[in-house]
Design a protein around this motif. Structure first.
Motif, PDB file in Angstrom:
ATOM      1  N   GLY A 136       9.513  -2.518  -7.008  1.00  0.00           N
ATOM      2  CA  GLY A 136       9.135  -1.671  -5.881  1.00  0.00           C
ATOM      3  C   GLY A 136       7.859  -0.878  -6.048  1.00  0.00           C
ATOM      4  N   VAL A 137       7.083  -1.161  -7.095  1.00  0.00           N
ATOM      5  CA  VAL A 137       5.846  -0.396  -7.305  1.00  0.00           C
ATOM      6  C   VAL A 137       4.638  -1.075  -6.678  1.00  0.00           C
ATOM      7  CG1 VAL A 137       6.735   0.625  -9.434  1.00  0.00           C
ATOM      8  CG2 VAL A 137       5.308  -1.415  -9.565  1.00  0.00           C
ATOM      9  N   GLY A 138       4.877  -2.237  -6.046  1.00  0.00           N
ATOM     10  CA  GLY A 138       3.768  -2.954  -5.409  1.00  0.00           C
ATOM     11  C   GLY A 138       3.153  -4.017  -6.308  1.00  0.00           C
ATOM     12  N   LYS A 139       3.929  -4.491  -7.264  1.00  0.00           N
ATOM     13  CA  LYS A 139       3.438  -5.512  -8.210  1.00  0.00           C
ATOM     14  C   LYS A 139       3.003  -6.789  -7.479  1.00  0.00           C
ATOM     15  CE  LYS A 139       6.750  -7.402 -10.356  1.00  0.00           C
ATOM     16  NZ  LYS A 139       6.780  -8.541  -9.423  1.00  0.00           N
ATOM     17  N   SER A 140       3.871  -7.289  -6.593  1.00  0.00           N
ATOM     18  CA  SER A 140       3.558  -8.560  -5.935  1.00  0.00           C
ATOM     19  C   SER A 140       2.380  -8.416  -4.975  1.00  0.00           C
ATOM     20  CB  SER A 140       4.778  -9.064  -5.164  1.00  0.00           C
ATOM     21  OG  SER A 140       5.851  -9.240  -6.051  1.00  0.00           O
ATOM     22  N   THR A 141       2.355  -7.306  -4.252  1.00  0.00           N
ATOM     23  CA  THR A 141       1.243  -7.051  -3.330  1.00  0.00           C
ATOM     24  C   THR A 141      -0.066  -7.021  -4.114  1.00  0.00           C
ATOM     25  OG1 THR A 141       2.735  -5.734  -1.971  1.00  0.00           O
ATOM     26  CG2 THR A 141       0.382  -5.356  -1.648  1.00  0.00           C
ATOM     27  N   ARG A 171       7.139 -14.169   1.602  1.00  0.00           N
ATOM     28  CA  ARG A 171       6.933 -13.136   2.640  1.00  0.00           C
ATOM     29  C   ARG A 171       5.468 -12.703   2.691  1.00  0.00           C
ATOM     30  NH1 ARG A 171       7.067  -7.721   1.495  1.00  0.00           N
ATOM     31  NH2 ARG A 171       8.296  -8.108  -0.374  1.00  0.00           N
ATOM     32  N   ASN A 294      -1.006   2.055  -8.422  1.00  0.00           N
ATOM     33  CA  ASN A 294      -0.775   1.704  -7.013  1.00  0.00           C
ATOM     34  C   ASN A 294      -0.098   2.871  -6.303  1.00  0.00           C
ATOM     35  OD1 ASN A 294      -0.837  -0.003  -4.740  1.00  0.00           O
ATOM     36  ND2 ASN A 294       1.304  -0.600  -5.092  1.00  0.00           N
ATOM     37  N   PRO A 331      -4.746   3.155  -2.832  1.00  0.00           N
ATOM     38  CA  PRO A 331      -4.023   4.170  -2.049  1.00  0.00           C
ATOM     39  C   PRO A 331      -2.749   3.610  -1.432  1.00  0.00           C
ATOM     40  CG  PRO A 331      -5.904   3.360  -0.811  1.00  0.00           C
ATOM     41  CD  PRO A 331      -5.988   2.724  -2.183  1.00  0.00           C
ATOM     42  N   LEU A 332      -1.856   4.518  -1.112  1.00  0.00           N
ATOM     43  CA  LEU A 332      -0.690   4.158  -0.293  1.00  0.00           C
ATOM     44  C   LEU A 332      -1.203   4.180   1.146  1.00  0.00           C
ATOM     45  CD1 LEU A 332       2.452   3.871  -0.026  1.00  0.00           C
ATOM     46  CD2 LEU A 332       2.514   6.337   0.209  1.00  0.00           C
ATOM     47  N   HIS A 333      -1.296   3.020   1.738  1.00  0.00           N
ATOM     48  CA  HIS A 333      -1.882   2.968   3.074  1.00  0.00           C
ATOM     49  C   HIS A 333      -1.117   1.986   3.944  1.00  0.00           C
ATOM     50  CE1 HIS A 333      -4.768   2.576   6.320  1.00  0.00           C
ATOM     51  NE2 HIS A 333      -5.375   3.657   5.860  1.00  0.00           N
ATOM     52  N   ILE A 336      -2.166  -1.659   4.059  1.00  0.00           N
ATOM     53  CA  ILE A 336      -1.782  -2.531   2.933  1.00  0.00           C
ATOM     54  C   ILE A 336      -0.356  -3.018   3.143  1.00  0.00           C
ATOM     55  CG2 ILE A 336      -1.407  -2.641   0.431  1.00  0.00           C
ATOM     56  CD1 ILE A 336      -3.715  -0.642   0.116  1.00  0.00           C
ATOM     57  N   ARG A 337       0.518  -2.094   3.533  1.00  0.00           N
ATOM     58  CA  ARG A 337       1.909  -2.484   3.751  1.00  0.00           C
ATOM     59  C   ARG A 337       2.031  -3.451   4.937  1.00  0.00           C
ATOM     60  NH1 ARG A 337       5.880  -2.601   6.435  1.00  0.00           N
ATOM     61  NH2 ARG A 337       5.030  -1.394   8.142  1.00  0.00           N
ATOM     62  N   ASP A 341       3.289  -7.315   4.562  1.00  0.00           N
ATOM     63  CA  ASP A 341       4.578  -7.717   5.107  1.00  0.00           C
ATOM     64  C   ASP A 341       4.433  -8.715   6.258  1.00  0.00           C
ATOM     65  OD1 ASP A 341       5.585  -6.198   3.127  1.00  0.00           O
ATOM     66  OD2 ASP A 341       6.272  -4.532   4.378  1.00  0.00           O
TER      67      ASP A 341
HETATM   68  P1  ADP Z   1       7.186  -5.117  -6.151  1.00  0.00           P
HETATM   69  O1  ADP Z   1       6.609  -6.503  -6.323  1.00  0.00           O
HETATM   70  O2  ADP Z   1       6.727  -4.181  -7.220  1.00  0.00           O
HETATM   71  O3  ADP Z   1       8.661  -5.080  -5.953  1.00  0.00           O
HETATM   72  P2  ADP Z   1       5.971  -5.194  -3.502  1.00  0.00           P
HETATM   73  O4  ADP Z   1       4.582  -5.691  -3.765  1.00  0.00           O
HETATM   74  O5  ADP Z   1       6.957  -6.155  -2.924  1.00  0.00           O
HETATM   75  O6  ADP Z   1       6.556  -4.517  -4.808  1.00  0.00           O
HETATM   76  O7  ADP Z   1       5.827  -3.896  -2.617  1.00  0.00           O
HETATM   77  C1  ADP Z   1       6.947  -3.147  -2.183  1.00  0.00           C
HETATM   78  C2  ADP Z   1       6.649  -2.585  -0.790  1.00  0.00           C
HETATM   79  O8  ADP Z   1       5.578  -1.655  -0.886  1.00  0.00           O
HETATM   80  C3  ADP Z   1       6.194  -3.651   0.211  1.00  0.00           C
HETATM   81  O9  ADP Z   1       6.717  -3.337   1.465  1.00  0.00           O
HETATM   82  C4  ADP Z   1       4.674  -3.505   0.217  1.00  0.00           C
HETATM   83  O10 ADP Z   1       4.096  -3.881   1.450  1.00  0.00           O
HETATM   84  C5  ADP Z   1       4.511  -2.026  -0.032  1.00  0.00           C
HETATM   85  N1  ADP Z   1       3.256  -1.671  -0.725  1.00  0.00           N
HETATM   86  C6  ADP Z   1       2.804  -2.139  -1.915  1.00  0.00           C
HETATM   87  N2  ADP Z   1       1.629  -1.557  -2.257  1.00  0.00           N
HETATM   88  C7  ADP Z   1       1.328  -0.707  -1.226  1.00  0.00           C
HETATM   89  C8  ADP Z   1       0.243   0.192  -0.938  1.00  0.00           C
HETATM   90  N3  ADP Z   1      -0.750   0.348  -1.818  1.00  0.00           N
HETATM   91  N4  ADP Z   1       0.293   0.873   0.224  1.00  0.00           N
HETATM   92  C9  ADP Z   1       1.305   0.732   1.096  1.00  0.00           C
HETATM   93  N5  ADP Z   1       2.344  -0.059   0.896  1.00  0.00           N
HETATM   94  C10 ADP Z   1       2.375  -0.782  -0.246  1.00  0.00           C
END
Ligand code: ADP
Length: 377
Positions: A136-141, A171, A294, A331-333, A336-337, A341
């Motif tokens: 949930g830290v945004g690793k995949s993104t 996704r 992230n 940034p948390l933006h 990006i989300r 998604d």
């Molecule tokens: P992980 O792989 O660590 O489980 P994800 O990449 O699936 O995490 O990201 C988890 C959620 O956070 C997703 O909904 C993604 O769109 C969102 N997210 C990731 N990085 C950011 C960011 N920098 N700003 C906003 N949302 C983000």
């Protein structure tokens, strides 16, 4: 005393399966992981047969435990194929690719350093891991946008989603197709955004993925690395399963990694997890290319104002303390989300925007660190 795969196989050969043949000939064993006295593997049978195999599983576990030098043994009984379907052939059958137990693979050669046991992937310059201490830290993104950033620098890039517990690349990319097989029965990666992409999520349903356990993780990832026609790549980005447990360690040990990028959020807990990640890669002699923070600060999508809601800067500080490069802050933006998604990652859908520039800057640092390796390949 270290235990070898052959010792494990020898002890399993003495066990009879419900199919009347030796367990080692029943075509049900996953790849066997034997490292530092720890032995992991799974027995993969049809759901309808599972009950009959439970005693075999227990027998196998006891037999391996009796080998001198074995300290931990885990034998999982997995029943993932549909009742009535044939046991899997050693390689995916034409038209219906799937992840099979990797017993067809030769055991890793050599000994000593874990790195010595990994063979390179022909045609692939550098394999790098994107890892995080927790989910949930945004690793995949980050992994996908980093891959796109590397692409924008003119590199040929592949993305392997090895996050068996929750593959999110389908996704994030909008890809849902099953990969085809080539004449050599290797899976052909899907292509999108100019990347060669492979995910466990293309092969199994998301709910199935959730129940995968250590040994199956290994055999699935080994197959996705070796039984995929990656072609010629400068960099293959591997989106690792989150965490630093045995499955992740074994993976890091068995994938020929040239470096790792660790993703952390600014919160303390996540930083502690990131430290564990660093320790894990150190243990297997994989250089840490750096830490990315992230969700570093909140950026208002309307006015652009920045707020440090999580106490931003922790990862930079931590990286300095630990002596590893700090690669950047994302940034948390909302953009990006929302783009992630919707299957349109921000580096591709908003290439001239500020977020793409951040990911490209991170990619530039990664590329610079890998330059020698990529050039040599
Ligand atoms: P992980 O792989 O660590 O489980 P994800 O990449 O699936 O995490 O990201 C988890 C959620 O956070 C997703 O909904 C993604 O769109 C969102 N997210 C990731 N990085 C950011 C960011 N920098 N700003 C906003 N949302 C983000």
């Amino acid at each position: 005393m270290s235990v070898t795969q052959q010792q494990v196989l020898d002890s399993l050969a003495r066990i009879k399966s419900p199919r009347g043949v030796a367990l080692t000939n029943a075509n049900v064993l996953s790849e066997i992981t034997a490292s530092d006295g720890k032995v992991f593997f799974s027995i993969n049978v049809e759901a309808a047969e599972a009950r009959a195999w439970e005693s075999v599983r227990a027998e196998a576990e006891a037999a391996v435990r009796a080998i001198p030098g074995v300290t931990t043994v885990m034998v999982a009984l997995t029943a993932e194929r549909k009742p009535g379907s044939a046991p899997p052939p050693p390689t995916p059958s034409r038209g219906t690719p799937g992840v099979q137990p990797a017993h067809a693979h030769k055991p890793p050669q050599g000994g000593g350093s874990p790195m010595a046991r990994q063979s390179e992937i022909p045609g692939v310059g550098a394999v790098i891991a994107v890892a995080s201490g927790k989910g949930g830290v945004g690793k995949s993104t980050t992994a996908l946008n980093l891959a796109l950033g590397l692409r924008d620098l003119g590199l040929k890039v592949g993305l392997l989603d090895a996050d068996i517990y929750g593959p999110s690349v389908p996704r994030l990319t909008g890809l849902r197709d099953k990969p085809e097989l080539n004449d050599e029965r290797k899976m052909i990666p899907l292509r999108r955004f100019g990347l060669a992409i492979m995910s466990i999520g293309f092969l199994v349903e998301e709910e199935t993925a959730m129940i995968w356990r250590g040994p199956m993780v290994m055999s699935a990832v080994t197959q996705m690395l070796r039984d995929v026609q990656w072609g010629t790549l400068d960099v293959l980005v591997v989106d690792m399963p989150p965490g630093t447990g045995d499955a992740q360690l074994t993976l890091a040990q068995n994938v020929p990694l040239k470096g790792a990028v660790i993703i952390s959020t600014p919160q303390d807990l996540s930083l502690i997890d990131a430290r564990r990640g660093l320790a894990m890669f150190k243990k297997v002699n994989v250089p840490v290319l750096g830490i990315v923070e992230n969700m570093s600060y909140f950026q208002c999508p309307h006015c652009g104002t920045k707020s440090d809601i999580f106490g931003h800067g922790g990862a930079r500080h931590e990286a300095e303390k630990l002596g590893v490069p700090f690669l950047g802050e994302i940034p948390l933006h909302m953009a990006i989300r929302a783009t992630s998604d919707a299957g349109n990652p921000v580096v591709d859908s908003e290439p001239d925007g500020p977020h793409a520039a951040i990911y490209r800057a991170i990619a530039g640092q990664v590329r610079d660190q890998l330059k020698g390796i990529i050039a040599a390949a």
